[in-house]
Scaffold this motif. Structure first.
Motif, short mmCIF file in Angstrom:
data_model
loop_
_atom_site.label_atom_id
_atom_site.label_comp_id
_atom_site.label_asym_id
_atom_site.label_seq_id
_atom_site.Cartn_x
_atom_site.Cartn_y
_atom_site.Cartn_z
N LYS A 258 0.83 -1.21 0.00
CA LYS A 258 0.00 0.00 0.00
C LYS A 258 0.87 1.26 0.00
O LYS A 258 0.56 2.24 -0.69
N ILE A 259 1.94 1.24 0.78
CA ILE A 259 2.84 2.40 0.81
C ILE A 259 3.42 2.65 -0.58
O ILE A 259 3.49 3.80 -1.05
N GLU A 260 3.82 1.59 -1.26
CA GLU A 260 4.39 1.73 -2.61
C GLU A 260 3.37 2.34 -3.58
O GLU A 260 3.72 3.18 -4.41
N ILE A 261 2.13 1.92 -3.47
CA ILE A 261 1.08 2.47 -4.34
C ILE A 261 0.95 3.97 -4.10
O ILE A 261 0.88 4.77 -5.05
N TRP A 262 0.92 4.37 -2.83
CA TRP A 262 0.79 5.79 -2.50
C TRP A 262 2.04 6.57 -2.91
O TRP A 262 1.94 7.73 -3.30
N ALA A 263 3.20 5.93 -2.83
CA ALA A 263 4.44 6.60 -3.25
C ALA A 263 4.43 6.84 -4.76
O ALA A 263 4.83 7.91 -5.23
N GLU A 264 3.95 5.87 -5.50
CA GLU A 264 3.95 5.97 -6.96
C GLU A 264 2.95 6.98 -7.48
O GLU A 264 3.21 7.68 -8.47
N ASP A 265 1.78 7.08 -6.83
CA ASP A 265 0.77 8.01 -7.36
C ASP A 265 0.84 9.41 -6.75
O ASP A 265 0.02 10.28 -7.05
N GLY A 266 1.84 9.65 -5.87
CA GLY A 266 2.07 11.00 -5.36
C GLY A 266 1.37 11.33 -4.06
O GLY A 266 1.62 12.39 -3.47
N ARG A 267 0.50 10.46 -3.58
CA ARG A 267 -0.24 10.78 -2.35
C ARG A 267 0.62 10.68 -1.10
O ARG A 267 0.39 11.40 -0.12
N LEU A 268 1.61 9.81 -1.10
CA LEU A 268 2.44 9.64 0.09
C LEU A 268 3.18 10.92 0.44
O LEU A 268 3.27 11.30 1.61
N ALA A 269 3.71 11.61 -0.55
CA ALA A 269 4.49 12.83 -0.30
C ALA A 269 3.67 13.90 0.40
O ALA A 269 4.22 14.75 1.11
N LYS A 270 2.35 13.87 0.22
CA LYS A 270 1.47 14.89 0.80
C LYS A 270 0.83 14.43 2.11
O LYS A 270 0.07 15.18 2.72
N HIS A 271 1.14 13.22 2.55
CA HIS A 271 0.44 12.67 3.72
C HIS A 271 0.90 13.37 5.00
O HIS A 271 2.09 13.59 5.21
N ARG A 272 -0.05 13.69 5.87
CA ARG A 272 0.28 14.41 7.11
C ARG A 272 1.09 13.56 8.08
O ARG A 272 1.71 14.10 9.00
N HIS A 273 1.07 12.24 7.89
CA HIS A 273 1.84 11.35 8.75
C HIS A 273 3.03 10.75 8.01
O HIS A 273 3.47 9.64 8.32
#
Length: 381
Positions: A258-273
């Motif tokens: 799941k982390i990899e998916i969020w990293a690839e689509d750009g959402r991880l970089a914006k996550h508050r945590h």
């Protein structure tokens, strides 16, 4: 002043009276004054009636004491003796932000339909009542929620948990991520089988698309149950854990995916945590992927600013004479240094701070940049 204005005497539990005869006598005098304002019914009959309504009075007039474990059932039964319900009896309507028992039970009746249950929770989130719902939900986890609804409810909470406000994490407060953990534990442990619990979490993680930290937080807490991160010198026997070690390893892999998916689509970089997620990703042996993610994220100034801002944290301290807490902002350089080279990052941050674009940033980003540089310069210890 009557019952309404003496909530501290009538509502809740009074365990402290076991050890404080002075408080007990003071409370008894106040009750005596209130009860003896009327002649009909006779004071003794009225006192016995009030003891039925307010079990706390049993502690004032006798040696029967109720512990905090009673509060949940009183609240669920909408009894006036519940501190959370007491004020409602003296109003013509529910206070703003409160949620009625009927509404709670109506929403819980949707628990076997993930789409409808999710929609109901998102509406509560929109009108600012979701935290109150989650608080009240704990009153129903022990037995009221049918077993067949447990997996759908956990699945929905796992999917949308990140969308809820953080809630109170102050002194003795329980924030939203912690409350979700409590709900997950209480509901999943309605089942004795580790295999059943594992499948519930496995399916919930697989289906979640809108939340990431809720997943990572749950799996990391299960890691702690197993004694990881030095959390326990002597871990619990494996049969008492939510899942066994092999199942936990599978949940970690699912969380990493799941982390990899969020990293690839750009959402991880914006996550508050983001920092917490990165630390768990690192613990789960994904250093190369972290390096690649951080490098791509911080290669431009906007990404670097977002990255540094994600490490900004707030704490509150109280002095002996303080009525209002003092807020302190921090960026822990050692944490930042786990993922970037400070010698490379510092000049870029100073250049951003000196540029005309700095004033165009939002307040939180400006605060983060100032805090980062002040910490580097030794102005913040």
């Amino acid at each position: 002043y009557g019952i309404r204005d003496n909530k501290d005497i009538f509502a809740g539990v009074f365990d402290a009276l076991r050890r404080n005869d002075v408080l007990k006598e003071q409370a008894k005098k106040r009750c005596y004054e209130i009860i003896n304002r009327v002649n009909d019914p006779p004071p003794e009959i009225l006192k016995n009636f009030l003891k039925r309504l307010f079990p706390k009075l049993e502690s004032i007039y006798g040696n029967t004491f109720y512990g905090s474990e009673w509060l949940g059932s009183w609240r669920k039964d909408c009894r006036i003796c519940s501190p959370d319900i007491f004020d409602t009896f003296f109003r013509l309507s529910l206070p703003k932000g409160e949620i009625s028992q009927r509404e709670i039970e109506t929403i819980l009746s949707l628990g076997n339909n993930p789409d409808l249950f999710s929609e109901a929770l998102l509406k509560l989130n929109e009108d600012g009542r979701i935290i109150r719902f989650l608080e009240r939900l704990e009153d129903y986890t022990r037995s009221d929620i049918p077993e067949e609804n447990i997996e759908p409810i956990i699945t929905v909470l796992m999917d949308i948990g990140d969308m809820f406000p953080e809630g109170d994490s102050g002194f003795l407060g329980i924030d939203t991520p912690m409350r979700l953990l409590r709900l997950f534990y209480q509901l999943s442990h309605r089942f004795d089988s580790q295999e059943r619990r594992f499948n519930i979490f496995k399916h919930a993680i697989e289906k979640a698309t809108r939340s990431l930290y809720t997943i990572v937080h749950e799996v990391s807490v299960q890691d702690q149950q197993h004694g990881k991160y030095g959390s326990k010198e002597t871990p619990e026997p494996e049969e008492k854990l939510t899942v066994n070690s092999e199942q936990l390893e599978e949940l970690e892999k699912l969380a990493c995916n799941k982390i990899e998916i969020w990293a690839e689509d750009g959402r991880l970089a914006k996550h508050r945590h983001l920092p917490s997620i990165l630390f768990r990703w690192k613990e789960w042996g994904q250093q190369d992927k972290i390096n690649s993610f951080v490098k791509n994220t911080t290669k431009n100034d906007d990404g670097l600013i977002d990255f540094i801002t994600s490490f900004l944290s707030k704490s509150t301290s109280y002095g002996m004479s303080d009525y209002v807490g003092r807020i302190h902002w921090r960026i822990h350089l050692k944490s930042v240094e786990e993922f970037v080279d400070l010698k490379e990052v510092e000049p870029r941050i100073r250049k951003i701070f000196s540029s005309s674009d700095f004033e165009q940033l939002d307040d939180r980003k400006k605060l983060a940049i100032r805090t980062f540089l002040d910490t580097i310069d030794g102005k913040i210890k």
